[in-house]
Design a protein around this motif. Structure first.
Motif, PDB file in Angstrom:
ATOM      1  N   ARG A   5       0.653  -0.972   0.136  1.00 46.81           N
ATOM      2  CA  ARG A   5      -0.040   0.103  -0.050  1.00 46.81           C
ATOM      3  C   ARG A   5       0.868   1.287   0.095  1.00 46.81           C
ATOM      4  NH1 ARG A   5      -5.271  -0.360  -1.653  1.00 46.81           N
ATOM      5  NH2 ARG A   5      -5.978  -2.297  -0.755  1.00 46.81           N
ATOM      6  N   ALA A   6       0.524   2.218  -0.778  1.00 51.34           N
ATOM      7  CA  ALA A   6       1.084   3.278  -0.962  1.00 51.34           C
ATOM      8  C   ALA A   6       0.385   4.460   0.134  1.00 51.34           C
ATOM      9  CB  ALA A   6       1.026   4.119  -2.406  1.00 51.34           C
ATOM     10  N   HIS A   7       1.367   5.482   0.213  1.00 54.03           N
ATOM     11  CA  HIS A   7       0.503   6.726   1.152  1.00 54.03           C
ATOM     12  C   HIS A   7      -0.836   7.106   0.385  1.00 54.03           C
ATOM     13  CE1 HIS A   7       4.182   6.335   3.823  1.00 54.03           C
ATOM     14  NE2 HIS A   7       4.941   6.618   2.753  1.00 54.03           N
ATOM     15  N   SER A   8      -0.883   7.130  -0.842  1.00 51.10           N
ATOM     16  CA  SER A   8      -1.921   7.573  -1.291  1.00 51.10           C
ATOM     17  C   SER A   8      -3.039   6.542  -1.376  1.00 51.10           C
ATOM     18  CB  SER A   8      -1.674   8.009  -2.945  1.00 51.10           C
ATOM     19  OG  SER A   8      -2.975   8.061  -3.395  1.00 51.10           O
ATOM     20  N   PRO A   9      -4.251   6.769  -1.013  1.00 50.85           N
ATOM     21  CA  PRO A   9      -5.155   5.644  -0.803  1.00 50.85           C
ATOM     22  C   PRO A   9      -5.784   5.232  -2.104  1.00 50.85           C
ATOM     23  CG  PRO A   9      -6.300   7.915   0.036  1.00 50.85           C
ATOM     24  CD  PRO A   9      -4.871   7.998  -0.280  1.00 50.85           C
ATOM     25  N   GLU A  10      -5.484   6.221  -3.365  1.00 53.53           N
ATOM     26  CA  GLU A  10      -6.062   6.042  -4.762  1.00 53.53           C
ATOM     27  C   GLU A  10      -5.086   4.767  -5.308  1.00 53.53           C
ATOM     28  OE1 GLU A  10      -8.682   7.479  -4.921  1.00 53.53           O
ATOM     29  OE2 GLU A  10      -8.589   8.472  -2.945  1.00 53.53           O
ATOM     30  N   LEU A  11      -3.900   4.756  -5.068  1.00 52.70           N
ATOM     31  CA  LEU A  11      -3.001   3.704  -5.550  1.00 52.70           C
ATOM     32  C   LEU A  11      -2.791   2.492  -4.624  1.00 52.70           C
ATOM     33  CD1 LEU A  11      -0.783   6.592  -7.373  1.00 52.70           C
ATOM     34  CD2 LEU A  11      -2.488   5.483  -8.320  1.00 52.70           C
ATOM     35  N   SER A  12      -2.458   1.538  -5.328  1.00 51.63           N
ATOM     36  CA  SER A  12      -1.812   0.283  -4.869  1.00 51.63           C
ATOM     37  C   SER A  12      -0.537  -0.198  -5.573  1.00 51.63           C
ATOM     38  CB  SER A  12      -2.888  -0.717  -4.442  1.00 51.63           C
ATOM     39  OG  SER A  12      -4.024  -0.466  -3.624  1.00 51.63           O
ATOM     40  N   ARG A  13       0.218  -0.460  -5.146  1.00 54.91           N
ATOM     41  CA  ARG A  13       1.470  -0.869  -5.861  1.00 54.91           C
ATOM     42  C   ARG A  13       1.585  -2.502  -5.555  1.00 54.91           C
ATOM     43  NH1 ARG A  13       1.294   4.511  -5.541  1.00 54.91           N
ATOM     44  NH2 ARG A  13       3.418   5.387  -6.055  1.00 54.91           N
ATOM     45  N   VAL A  14       1.488  -3.039  -6.832  1.00 62.94           N
ATOM     46  CA  VAL A  14       1.243  -4.719  -6.766  1.00 62.94           C
ATOM     47  C   VAL A  14       2.810  -5.239  -7.407  1.00 62.94           C
ATOM     48  CG1 VAL A  14       0.046  -6.483  -7.853  1.00 62.94           C
ATOM     49  CG2 VAL A  14      -1.219  -4.225  -7.313  1.00 62.94           C
ATOM     50  N   ASN A  15       3.249  -6.324  -6.537  1.00 61.30           N
ATOM     51  CA  ASN A  15       4.512  -6.594  -6.947  1.00 61.30           C
ATOM     52  C   ASN A  15       4.544  -8.060  -6.446  1.00 61.30           C
ATOM     53  OD1 ASN A  15       6.216  -4.429  -7.681  1.00 61.30           O
ATOM     54  ND2 ASN A  15       5.668  -3.632  -5.518  1.00 61.30           N
ATOM     55  N   PRO A  16       3.962  -8.892  -7.666  1.00 56.38           N
ATOM     56  CA  PRO A  16       3.716 -10.385  -7.233  1.00 56.38           C
ATOM     57  C   PRO A  16       4.999 -11.120  -6.949  1.00 56.38           C
ATOM     58  CG  PRO A  16       3.033  -9.649  -9.496  1.00 56.38           C
ATOM     59  CD  PRO A  16       3.725  -8.540  -8.838  1.00 56.38           C
ATOM     60  N   PRO A  17       5.111 -11.985  -5.823  1.00 55.22           N
ATOM     61  CA  PRO A  17       6.179 -12.720  -5.706  1.00 55.22           C
ATOM     62  C   PRO A  17       6.858 -13.665  -6.666  1.00 55.22           C
ATOM     63  CG  PRO A  17       4.466 -13.857  -4.433  1.00 55.22           C
ATOM     64  CD  PRO A  17       3.973 -12.495  -5.381  1.00 55.22           C
ATOM     65  N   ALA A  18       6.053 -13.901  -7.862  1.00 52.01           N
ATOM     66  CA  ALA A  18       6.571 -14.705  -8.895  1.00 52.01           C
ATOM     67  C   ALA A  18       7.445 -13.828 -10.004  1.00 52.01           C
ATOM     68  CB  ALA A  18       5.323 -15.426  -9.652  1.00 52.01           C
ATOM     69  N   LEU A  19       7.362 -12.485  -9.808  1.00 51.59           N
ATOM     70  CA  LEU A  19       8.321 -11.646 -10.668  1.00 51.59           C
ATOM     71  C   LEU A  19       9.525 -11.253  -9.922  1.00 51.59           C
ATOM     72  CD1 LEU A  19       5.494  -9.387 -12.240  1.00 51.59           C
ATOM     73  CD2 LEU A  19       6.612 -11.478 -13.063  1.00 51.59           C
ATOM     74  N   SER A  20      10.573 -10.870 -10.622  1.00 53.78           N
ATOM     75  CA  SER A  20      11.883 -10.356 -10.006  1.00 53.78           C
ATOM     76  C   SER A  20      11.316  -9.280  -8.949  1.00 53.78           C
ATOM     77  CB  SER A  20      12.717 -10.173 -10.840  1.00 53.78           C
ATOM     78  OG  SER A  20      12.262  -8.975 -11.554  1.00 53.78           O
ATOM     79  N   ARG A  21      12.115  -9.131  -7.980  1.00 58.68           N
ATOM     80  CA  ARG A  21      11.901  -8.237  -6.966  1.00 58.68           C
ATOM     81  C   ARG A  21      12.279  -6.820  -7.649  1.00 58.68           C
ATOM     82  NH1 ARG A  21      15.601  -5.608  -3.679  1.00 58.68           N
ATOM     83  NH2 ARG A  21      14.564  -4.639  -1.841  1.00 58.68           N
ATOM     84  N   PRO A  22      11.192  -5.911  -7.712  1.00 60.11           N
ATOM     85  CA  PRO A  22      11.478  -4.586  -8.216  1.00 60.11           C
ATOM     86  C   PRO A  22      12.661  -3.596  -7.525  1.00 60.11           C
ATOM     87  CG  PRO A  22       9.366  -4.586  -7.021  1.00 60.11           C
ATOM     88  CD  PRO A  22       9.938  -5.976  -7.012  1.00 60.11           C
ATOM     89  N   THR A  23      13.269  -3.041  -8.026  1.00 60.09           N
ATOM     90  CA  THR A  23      14.145  -2.052  -7.614  1.00 60.09           C
ATOM     91  C   THR A  23      13.913  -0.909  -8.350  1.00 60.09           C
ATOM     92  OG1 THR A  23      15.742  -3.603  -6.992  1.00 60.09           O
ATOM     93  CG2 THR A  23      16.592  -1.285  -6.845  1.00 60.09           C
ATOM     94  N   GLY A  24      13.464   0.085  -7.518  1.00 64.79           N
ATOM     95  CA  GLY A  24      13.145   1.556  -8.191  1.00 64.79           C
ATOM     96  C   GLY A  24      11.998   1.856  -9.115  1.00 64.79           C
ATOM     97  N   PHE A  25      11.168   0.724  -8.982  1.00 63.27           N
ATOM     98  CA  PHE A  25       9.972   0.639  -9.681  1.00 63.27           C
ATOM     99  C   PHE A  25       8.841  -0.131  -9.069  1.00 63.27           C
ATOM    100  CE2 PHE A  25      12.148  -3.018 -11.452  1.00 63.27           C
ATOM    101  CZ  PHE A  25      11.067  -3.681 -11.623  1.00 63.27           C
ATOM    102  N   SER A  26       7.789  -0.192  -9.649  1.00 65.30           N
ATOM    103  CA  SER A  26       6.665  -1.264  -9.063  1.00 65.30           C
ATOM    104  C   SER A  26       6.123  -1.922 -10.260  1.00 65.30           C
ATOM    105  CB  SER A  26       5.343  -0.573  -8.402  1.00 65.30           C
ATOM    106  OG  SER A  26       5.824   0.142  -7.281  1.00 65.30           O
ATOM    107  N   HIS A  27       5.808  -3.106 -10.235  1.00 66.49           N
ATOM    108  CA  HIS A  27       5.536  -4.068 -11.404  1.00 66.49           C
ATOM    109  C   HIS A  27       4.159  -3.454 -11.918  1.00 66.49           C
ATOM    110  CE1 HIS A  27       8.507  -7.144 -11.787  1.00 66.49           C
ATOM    111  NE2 HIS A  27       8.708  -7.194 -10.638  1.00 66.49           N
TER     112      HIS A  27
END
Length: 140
Positions: A5-27
């Motif tokens: 969850r981001a600080h903004s209630p309007e956006l949710s960052r989704v980073n599935p564990p099946a994908l590589s760990r994001p560094t400097g971005f969200s999937h």
């Protein structure tokens, strides 16, 4: 699937564990707000229309400051960014500077990363420009 969850209630960052760990971005970023802000490409232009900075990190910082200034003028904050595209004239240089660029991002925009892409281009509108950022944000 994990969702950060981001600080903004309007956006949710989704980073599935099946994908590589994001560094400097969200999937992925899920937006539920009601207003979209489309941000034009911003380079390291100063108020007089001159490119500032000789290095990629210097230009990246100015371009990001310009992007965030446009976003704030539209009523948004960095946490509202859903998508940013970085156009770089030298992706190898961008990768070499990634740690420093990440530090600039965190200092100016925080730790909430939007969905992002870096694209190498032959040149930008202003020949001296090394980098350009555009994107969109979702506001309540």
């Amino acid at each position: 699937m994990t969702t950060e969850r981001a600080h903004s209630p309007e956006l949710s960052r989704v980073n599935p564990p099946a994908l590589s760990r994001p560094t400097g971005f969200s999937h992925a970023v899920v937006a539920t707000g009601s207003r979209l802000v489309f941000l034009a490409g911003q380079t390291a232009l100063d108020a007089d229309g001159k490119i500032t900075g000789d290095t990629l990190p210097e230009q990246f910082e100015r371009a990001l400051r310009n992007l965030l200034a446009a976003l704030r003028a539209a009523g948004g904050t960095p946490a509202d960014l859903a998508r940013v595209t970085v156009y770089a004239t030298d992706v190898a240089d961008y990768r070499d500077c990634a740690r420093e660029l990440g530090g600039v991002w965190r200092r100016l925009a925080g730790r909430d990363y939007p969905a992002m892409a870096v694209v190498e281009v032959v040149r930008l509108w202003d020949e001296q420009a090394l980098v350009e950022l555009d994107g969109f944000a979702v506001l309540p």
